[in-house]
Design an enzyme around this catalytic site. Structure first.
Site, PDB file in Angstrom:
ATOM      1  N   HIS A   1      -5.882  73.758 -41.821  1.00  0.00           N
ATOM      2  CA  HIS A   1      -4.591  74.433 -41.904  1.00  0.00           C
ATOM      3  C   HIS A   1      -4.202  74.589 -43.356  1.00  0.00           C
ATOM      4  O   HIS A   1      -4.455  73.711 -44.179  1.00  0.00           O
ATOM      5  CB  HIS A   1      -3.499  73.684 -41.132  1.00  0.00           C
TER       6      HIS A   1
ATOM      7  N   ASP B   1       5.828  74.519 -39.344  1.00  0.00           N
ATOM      8  CA  ASP B   1       5.542  73.075 -39.330  1.00  0.00           C
ATOM      9  C   ASP B   1       6.681  72.344 -38.615  1.00  0.00           C
ATOM     10  O   ASP B   1       7.857  72.655 -38.805  1.00  0.00           O
ATOM     11  CB  ASP B   1       5.398  72.560 -40.771  1.00  0.00           C
TER      12      ASP B   1
END
Ligand code: DGP
Length: 126
Positions: free
Chosen positions: A108, A33
């Site tokens: 996700h 991320d």
């Protein structure tokens, strides 16, 4: 909600935007991320065009489901957060839609670990 192929993860999948890949197979990509909220913060996405988990559950194939679940487990072990591999634990989160505060409309799964993640549900911040 229909799939927007201009979303940021679609661009990552097409190689238009770089990413820090930690795992990839025919059906799945996992990458770090960009705004990590824990020492381990990996996003695991199917390569297919699915907006959210419910879209995937409704329209994905059994082969994609198996690949996705196994990839999540592999990432957790690889990142050494999986208890089954001696890690200290992790949390999986998949936000969907407006109330779920989903920012990127491509499914996700967040894998968060490396610190105590805290209570499961925090008061709203916005
Ligand atoms: P969500 O709120 O569940 O839709 O989370 C979206 C996450 O995606 C958020 O934690 C930040 C991350 N993110 C957004 N843009 C990018 C990007 O361009 N690259 C990477 N690696 N992560 C991104």
């Amino acid at each position: 909600m229909s799939y927007d192929d201009q979303n940021i993860f679609a661009k990552i999948l097409r190689g238009e935007i770089p990413n820090d890949t930690v795992y990839e197979d025919d059906h799945v990509l996992a990458f770090r991320d960009i705004q990590p909220q824990a020492p381990t913060h990996v996003l695991v996405i199917p390569k297919g065009a699915y907006v959210s988990f419910d879209d995937f559950a409704e329209n994905g194939s059994d082969e994609e489901f198996a690949a996705y679940v196994r990839a999540i487990g592999k990432v957790a072990r690889q990142e050494r957060v999986a208890p089954v591999a001696g890690g200290n634990g992790f949390r999986m989160i998949s936000n969907a839609g407006e109330d779920g505060v989903q920012e990127v409309p491509h499914l996700h799964m967040h894998i968060l670990g490396g610190r105590r993640i805290g209570r499961m549900i925090q008061p709203p911040r916005e």
